[in-house]
Scaffold this motif. Structure first.
Motif, PDB file in Angstrom:
ATOM      1  N   VAL A  50       0.858  -1.185   0.000  1.00 18.50           N
ATOM      2  CA  VAL A  50       0.000   0.000   0.000  1.00 18.50           C
ATOM      3  C   VAL A  50       0.895   1.235   0.000  1.00 18.50           C
ATOM      4  O   VAL A  50       1.792   1.376   0.831  1.00 18.50           O
ATOM      5  CB  VAL A  50      -0.933   0.046   1.221  1.00 18.50           C
ATOM      6  CG1 VAL A  50      -1.942   1.190   1.077  1.00 18.50           C
ATOM      7  CG2 VAL A  50      -1.655  -1.282   1.412  1.00 18.50           C
ATOM      8  N   ALA A  75      -2.953   2.938   5.532  1.00 20.24           N
ATOM      9  CA  ALA A  75      -2.198   1.844   4.917  1.00 20.24           C
ATOM     10  C   ALA A  75      -2.525   0.515   5.580  1.00 20.24           C
ATOM     11  O   ALA A  75      -2.743  -0.501   4.901  1.00 20.24           O
ATOM     12  CB  ALA A  75      -0.704   2.130   5.004  1.00 20.24           C
ATOM     13  N   SER A 120      -6.215  -0.569   4.828  1.00 20.72           N
ATOM     14  CA  SER A 120      -6.319  -0.947   3.415  1.00 20.72           C
ATOM     15  C   SER A 120      -5.668  -2.302   3.164  1.00 20.72           C
ATOM     16  O   SER A 120      -6.200  -3.130   2.405  1.00 20.72           O
ATOM     17  CB  SER A 120      -5.655   0.119   2.543  1.00 20.72           C
ATOM     18  OG  SER A 120      -6.284   1.373   2.680  1.00 20.72           O
ATOM     19  N   ALA A 121      -4.525  -2.554   3.794  1.00 19.58           N
ATOM     20  CA  ALA A 121      -3.846  -3.842   3.630  1.00 19.58           C
ATOM     21  C   ALA A 121      -4.682  -4.973   4.207  1.00 19.58           C
ATOM     22  O   ALA A 121      -4.856  -6.024   3.579  1.00 19.58           O
ATOM     23  CB  ALA A 121      -2.476  -3.791   4.302  1.00 19.58           C
ATOM     24  N   ALA A 142      -4.624   6.420  -1.605  1.00 21.44           N
ATOM     25  CA  ALA A 142      -3.976   5.150  -1.292  1.00 21.44           C
ATOM     26  C   ALA A 142      -4.084   4.177  -2.468  1.00 21.44           C
ATOM     27  O   ALA A 142      -5.161   3.978  -3.022  1.00 21.44           O
ATOM     28  CB  ALA A 142      -4.608   4.546  -0.044  1.00 21.44           C
ATOM     29  N   VAL A 175      -3.353   0.239  -3.629  1.00 20.04           N
ATOM     30  CA  VAL A 175      -3.159  -1.093  -3.087  1.00 20.04           C
ATOM     31  C   VAL A 175      -2.778  -2.040  -4.211  1.00 20.04           C
ATOM     32  O   VAL A 175      -3.493  -2.146  -5.218  1.00 20.04           O
ATOM     33  CB  VAL A 175      -4.439  -1.598  -2.388  1.00 20.04           C
ATOM     34  CG1 VAL A 175      -4.214  -2.998  -1.811  1.00 20.04           C
ATOM     35  CG2 VAL A 175      -4.859  -0.629  -1.288  1.00 20.04           C
TER      36      VAL A 175
END
Length: 324
Positions: free
Chosen positions: A22, A119, A122-123, A317, A319
């Protein structure tokens, strides 16, 4: 059964062998009068890579900003945010290999904690099976809860200029396109100021006149950022927070005052102490760089400044998923 075991009862284990990367922009919030509501994504990026292992170990490689001071265990903000996201999604993790490459200065008002939380969430969201994954609005809600407000996480997620608001416990944000003429310049001093310390300096209430004046400038600022940057100086005038925080960052306040007197749209970035200047075009950006160099050299010789001409990040962001 210990507390950790109790907390994971009923949660599904994520699949090992995944690798998620990310890339998250730094952010600047408030922008003068847009207190706790306006945020801008900046092209200064941290990168987080997370791999799920078939062991129970946590491996943490931390590089760049914060490498000498931040923990490399489950107490790190990234791991705590990932745990919160996995639990909200109905999952838990086994072993993890985490690599954090940080370029965003910490404790300077450029949204470093928001970038880490965005981050991490999102991960985690990308590591659960596809049918359980949620969209960016869900990421906004959880990260805003973790941060306490949406003004930094929203631009980190969506990019561009984020206009955010809260209804009870529901956080929302919409994105606006920033004029190509707007060039952000940041002057980052070598001292830190925590958001909590900066907020503690604010009064519990402000007068009706100040609130009305601030509302007008915030509306003008959105017009300046999106349509007519000629109004940036007037649009960045603040009546709510910067004057109260000035005593905690005197070198930054002095630089902001000098820049504004010279006609440049300078403000405190977030809670400070970084100075943000919004230039109208490349020529003004060059003039600002020269002004900062001359002013700080003559007036703040004991402070080291990192001065950067940046761009507005328009993607937010990003990904990347690497599966077996």
């Amino acid at each position: 059964m210990n507390a950790t075991s109790q907390a994971t009862v009923g949660l599904q284990l994520i699949e090992p062998g995944q690798r998620i990367t990310v890339r998250v922009p730094a952010t600047t919030a408030n922008l003068g009068p847009g207190y706790d509501s306006l945020g801008l994504a900046l092209a200064l990026h941290d990168t987080l890579t997370v791999e799920s292992l078939d062991t129970d170990e946590l491996e943490f490689d931390l590089r760049g900003e914060g490498a000498d001071t931040l923990p490399r265990d489950a107490s790190h903000l990234v791991i705590r945010a990932m745990d919160a996201a996995f639990e909200r999604l109905g999952f838990r993790h086994g072993g993890l290999r985490v690599t954090a490459e940080n370029v965003n200065p910490h404790g300077r008002g450029l949204g470093s904690s928001a970038s880490a939380v965005v981050a991490a969430v999102s991960a985690a969201n990308a590591m659960v099976p596809e049918q359980y994954r949620r969209g960016r609005d869900w990421i906004l809600q959880l990260t805003s809860e973790l941060e306490g407000h949406p003004d930094n996480v929203a631009p980190a997620i969506f990019g561009g200029l984020a206009l955010s608001w809260q209804d009870s416990d529901q956080y929302s944000s919409t994105r606006a396109e920033v004029s190509d003429s707007v060039v952000p310049v940041v002057a980052v001093p070598d001292f830190e100021l925590s958001t909590e310390a900066a907020r503690a300096l604010l009064p519990a209430s402000v007068g009706h006149h100040a609130a009305a004046m601030n509302s007008g400038r915030a509306a003008l600022l959105i017009h300046a950022l999106t349509t007519d940057p000629g109004f940036l100086l007037a649009g960045t005038e603040d009546y709510l927070h910067q004057s109260y925080r000035a005593a905690a960052m005197r070198p930054s306040a002095a630089l902001i005052g000098a820049l504004r007197q010279a006609g440049h749209a300078a403000v405190v970035s977030g809670a400070g102490p970084t100075v943000l200047v919004l230039a109208n075009g490349e020529q003004e950006a060059a003039d600002i760089l020269a002004f900062i160099d001359a002013f700080t050299g003559a007036n703040t010789p004991d402070v080291n400044w990192r001065v950067l001409k940046l761009a507005v990040d328009v993607e937010g962001a990003k990904v990347d998923v690497h599966r077996r």
